[in-house]
Design a protein around this motif. Sequence first.
Motif, short mmCIF file in Angstrom:
data_model
loop_
_atom_site.label_atom_id
_atom_site.label_comp_id
_atom_site.label_asym_id
_atom_site.label_seq_id
_atom_site.Cartn_x
_atom_site.Cartn_y
_atom_site.Cartn_z
N ARG A 13 53.25 58.18 21.65
CA ARG A 13 54.22 57.40 21.77
C ARG A 13 55.47 57.93 22.83
N LEU A 14 55.36 59.34 22.73
CA LEU A 14 56.53 60.18 23.65
C LEU A 14 55.94 60.13 24.97
N ALA A 67 60.77 67.29 23.18
CA ALA A 67 60.23 66.89 22.33
C ALA A 67 58.66 66.98 22.17
N MET A 68 58.24 66.59 23.39
CA MET A 68 56.61 66.86 23.56
C MET A 68 56.11 68.07 23.25
N LEU A 103 56.89 59.31 4.32
CA LEU A 103 57.44 60.08 5.37
C LEU A 103 56.69 61.19 5.94
N PHE A 104 56.76 61.46 7.23
CA PHE A 104 56.12 62.83 7.69
C PHE A 104 57.24 63.40 8.45
N LEU A 105 57.40 64.61 8.01
CA LEU A 105 58.38 65.54 8.53
C LEU A 105 57.95 66.37 9.54
N GLY A 106 58.59 66.07 10.83
CA GLY A 106 58.16 66.60 11.90
C GLY A 106 59.28 67.32 12.93
N PRO A 107 59.02 68.03 13.83
CA PRO A 107 60.06 68.46 14.74
C PRO A 107 60.83 67.13 15.44
N ASP A 108 61.88 67.81 15.83
CA ASP A 108 63.04 66.82 16.51
C ASP A 108 62.50 65.81 17.38
N GLY A 109 63.00 64.73 17.76
CA GLY A 109 62.51 64.07 18.92
C GLY A 109 61.34 63.06 18.52
N GLY A 110 61.07 62.81 17.34
CA GLY A 110 59.92 62.06 17.11
C GLY A 110 60.15 61.13 16.06
#
Length: 160
Positions: A13-14, A67-68, A103-110
């Motif tokens: 998606r990114l 983000a990628m 919920l899926f906790l991930g890095p910023d930008g996603g």
Amino acid sequence: MDKSLLQQQVLERLAADLLHAEQSARTAHETATHEENIAENKYDTLGLEAAYLATGQARRAEAIREAMASWRQFRPGAYDAARGIQLGALVCLADADDKQQHLFLGPDGGSMQLVNDAQRVQVISIKAPLGNALLGKCEGDEVSIQIGSARQQFEVIWVE
């Protein structure tokens, strides 16, 4: 649910968002520099506006690239009950009406919504209010966040 599959969906998606932002930046740059858009007087601002838009789209593309990079380096680990919910956790919450959300906790930008095994999964950062409130929590714990004038409460149903 497969965390690596979720991570791959986020990266796809990114990548699509990056392609769109880069195309938009190129189009705006071409508009800004086209000979027909040279200002003829101080009120003729099409070229200037297109230049601002091109700059904004270029910044957006750079933010997506960052983000990628974060998502490529991200390695979601297994849930450790001794540490509680951490970055990389997959969490099921239930609200006061027993409505569940994943919920899926991930890095910023996603920050996005995905579908995995016919389940909707909201990807959030630990910098988001709910993501931050979940840190360190375990199955059965309650989580409360303030959104404007309303307080929302959730119960942690399960964590992977």
